[in-house]
Design a protein around this motif. Sequence first.
Motif, PDB file in Angstrom:
ATOM      1  N   ILE A  89     -19.690 -19.633  19.345  1.00  0.00           N
ATOM      2  CA  ILE A  89     -19.956 -18.939  18.055  1.00  0.00           C
ATOM      3  C   ILE A  89     -19.781 -19.596  17.004  1.00  0.00           C
ATOM      4  O   ILE A  89     -18.920 -20.331  16.687  1.00  0.00           O
ATOM      5  CB  ILE A  89     -19.030 -17.967  18.268  1.00  0.00           C
ATOM      6  N   PRO A  90     -20.873 -19.646  16.180  1.00  0.00           N
ATOM      7  CA  PRO A  90     -21.176 -20.475  15.074  1.00  0.00           C
ATOM      8  C   PRO A  90     -20.319 -20.113  13.798  1.00  0.00           C
ATOM      9  O   PRO A  90     -19.751 -20.856  13.192  1.00  0.00           O
ATOM     10  CB  PRO A  90     -22.689 -20.478  14.737  1.00  0.00           C
ATOM     11  N   SER A 119     -16.637 -24.343   7.494  1.00  0.00           N
ATOM     12  CA  SER A 119     -17.217 -25.702   6.974  1.00  0.00           C
ATOM     13  C   SER A 119     -18.440 -26.268   7.499  1.00  0.00           C
ATOM     14  O   SER A 119     -19.035 -27.102   6.951  1.00  0.00           O
ATOM     15  CB  SER A 119     -15.998 -26.542   7.235  1.00  0.00           C
ATOM     16  N   LEU A 120     -19.411 -25.354   8.103  1.00  0.00           N
ATOM     17  CA  LEU A 120     -20.609 -25.495   8.519  1.00  0.00           C
ATOM     18  C   LEU A 120     -21.671 -25.413   7.557  1.00  0.00           C
ATOM     19  O   LEU A 120     -21.261 -24.651   6.526  1.00  0.00           O
ATOM     20  CB  LEU A 120     -21.055 -24.970   9.837  1.00  0.00           C
ATOM     21  N   PRO A 121     -22.624 -26.046   7.322  1.00  0.00           N
ATOM     22  CA  PRO A 121     -23.569 -25.800   6.349  1.00  0.00           C
ATOM     23  C   PRO A 121     -24.182 -24.874   6.232  1.00  0.00           C
ATOM     24  O   PRO A 121     -24.230 -23.982   7.108  1.00  0.00           O
ATOM     25  CB  PRO A 121     -24.817 -26.978   6.511  1.00  0.00           C
ATOM     26  N   GLY A 122     -24.519 -24.535   4.943  1.00  0.00           N
ATOM     27  CA  GLY A 122     -25.423 -23.049   4.589  1.00  0.00           C
ATOM     28  C   GLY A 122     -24.446 -21.892   4.635  1.00  0.00           C
ATOM     29  O   GLY A 122     -25.099 -20.708   4.817  1.00  0.00           O
ATOM     30  N   LEU A 123     -23.140 -22.141   4.171  1.00  0.00           N
ATOM     31  CA  LEU A 123     -22.318 -20.943   4.254  1.00  0.00           C
ATOM     32  C   LEU A 123     -22.576 -19.863   3.130  1.00  0.00           C
ATOM     33  O   LEU A 123     -22.675 -20.275   1.914  1.00  0.00           O
ATOM     34  CB  LEU A 123     -20.729 -21.385   4.297  1.00  0.00           C
ATOM     35  N   LEU A 159     -20.441  -9.687   5.652  1.00  0.00           N
ATOM     36  CA  LEU A 159     -21.278 -10.754   6.270  1.00  0.00           C
ATOM     37  C   LEU A 159     -20.838 -12.081   5.795  1.00  0.00           C
ATOM     38  O   LEU A 159     -20.980 -12.364   4.642  1.00  0.00           O
ATOM     39  CB  LEU A 159     -22.671 -10.237   6.076  1.00  0.00           C
ATOM     40  N   VAL A 160     -20.549 -12.739   6.987  1.00  0.00           N
ATOM     41  CA  VAL A 160     -20.211 -14.209   6.810  1.00  0.00           C
ATOM     42  C   VAL A 160     -21.388 -15.065   7.390  1.00  0.00           C
ATOM     43  O   VAL A 160     -21.524 -14.857   8.886  1.00  0.00           O
ATOM     44  CB  VAL A 160     -18.831 -14.905   6.830  1.00  0.00           C
ATOM     45  N   SER A 161     -22.231 -15.868   6.854  1.00  0.00           N
ATOM     46  CA  SER A 161     -23.210 -16.565   7.674  1.00  0.00           C
ATOM     47  C   SER A 161     -23.247 -17.994   7.268  1.00  0.00           C
ATOM     48  O   SER A 161     -22.865 -18.716   6.346  1.00  0.00           O
ATOM     49  CB  SER A 161     -24.579 -15.973   7.380  1.00  0.00           C
ATOM     50  N   ASN A 162     -23.784 -18.708   8.137  1.00  0.00           N
ATOM     51  CA  ASN A 162     -24.165 -20.446   7.878  1.00  0.00           C
ATOM     52  C   ASN A 162     -25.389 -20.702   8.588  1.00  0.00           C
ATOM     53  O   ASN A 162     -26.116 -19.773   9.103  1.00  0.00           O
ATOM     54  CB  ASN A 162     -22.979 -21.220   8.571  1.00  0.00           C
TER      55      ASN A 162
END
Length: 196
Positions: A89-90, A119-123, A159-162
């Motif tokens: 799950i990303p 900590s993954l890109p595009g948060l 909503l939290v997205s990366n």
Amino acid sequence: LPPPTFALLPTCVGSTTFATLTWELIGDFDYVLFHRDGELLEMFDASVTSYLDDPLAPGTYHYVWIAVAFPDPTGTPVVVVSECDVEIIPVTIADGGISPTVGPYCGGTTVTILGTGFSLPGLTVEFGGLTAANIVVIDDTQLTCETPPSTFIGSVDVLVSNDLGSDSVVNGFTYGFVRGDANDDCTVDLADAIYG
């Protein structure tokens, strides 16, 4: 003597981009065949008991171990099969991971969010479709941000997205009114008494 007991006991842990797989071998095995989704990844001798599958795209993966032992070199081998599934799950928001869950409709509430994949890109973080300000990633499992101003009073989705995906909490934050703010300028001061 009773026949030896043979077993392979796996432990499978998913993350945001990798899977950690460990196993315990009970019995004197000669080798282990290790598969992911029907594809042979490795052939191990009995001294190997862990594997890091990295990187992985988001999704569910099925792992199978086939452990083989030859207790009697002239007889039939013992074959033990074990399996497990791992979900990658990303990004996630933990249960109860939003604090506080209430703030004024004018925004500016500092909110802490717990989960994974921060900590993954595009948060990005959104409250009711509006982008939060001052996002600070403390580590992969914790961030803080400030709520944006809302156009209404009530509950909104968080909503939290990366770059790999997203997770949301339905009605995760509630915008309320500011007590004493008679003129709706999000501050309580003398102007409210004059307006009232």
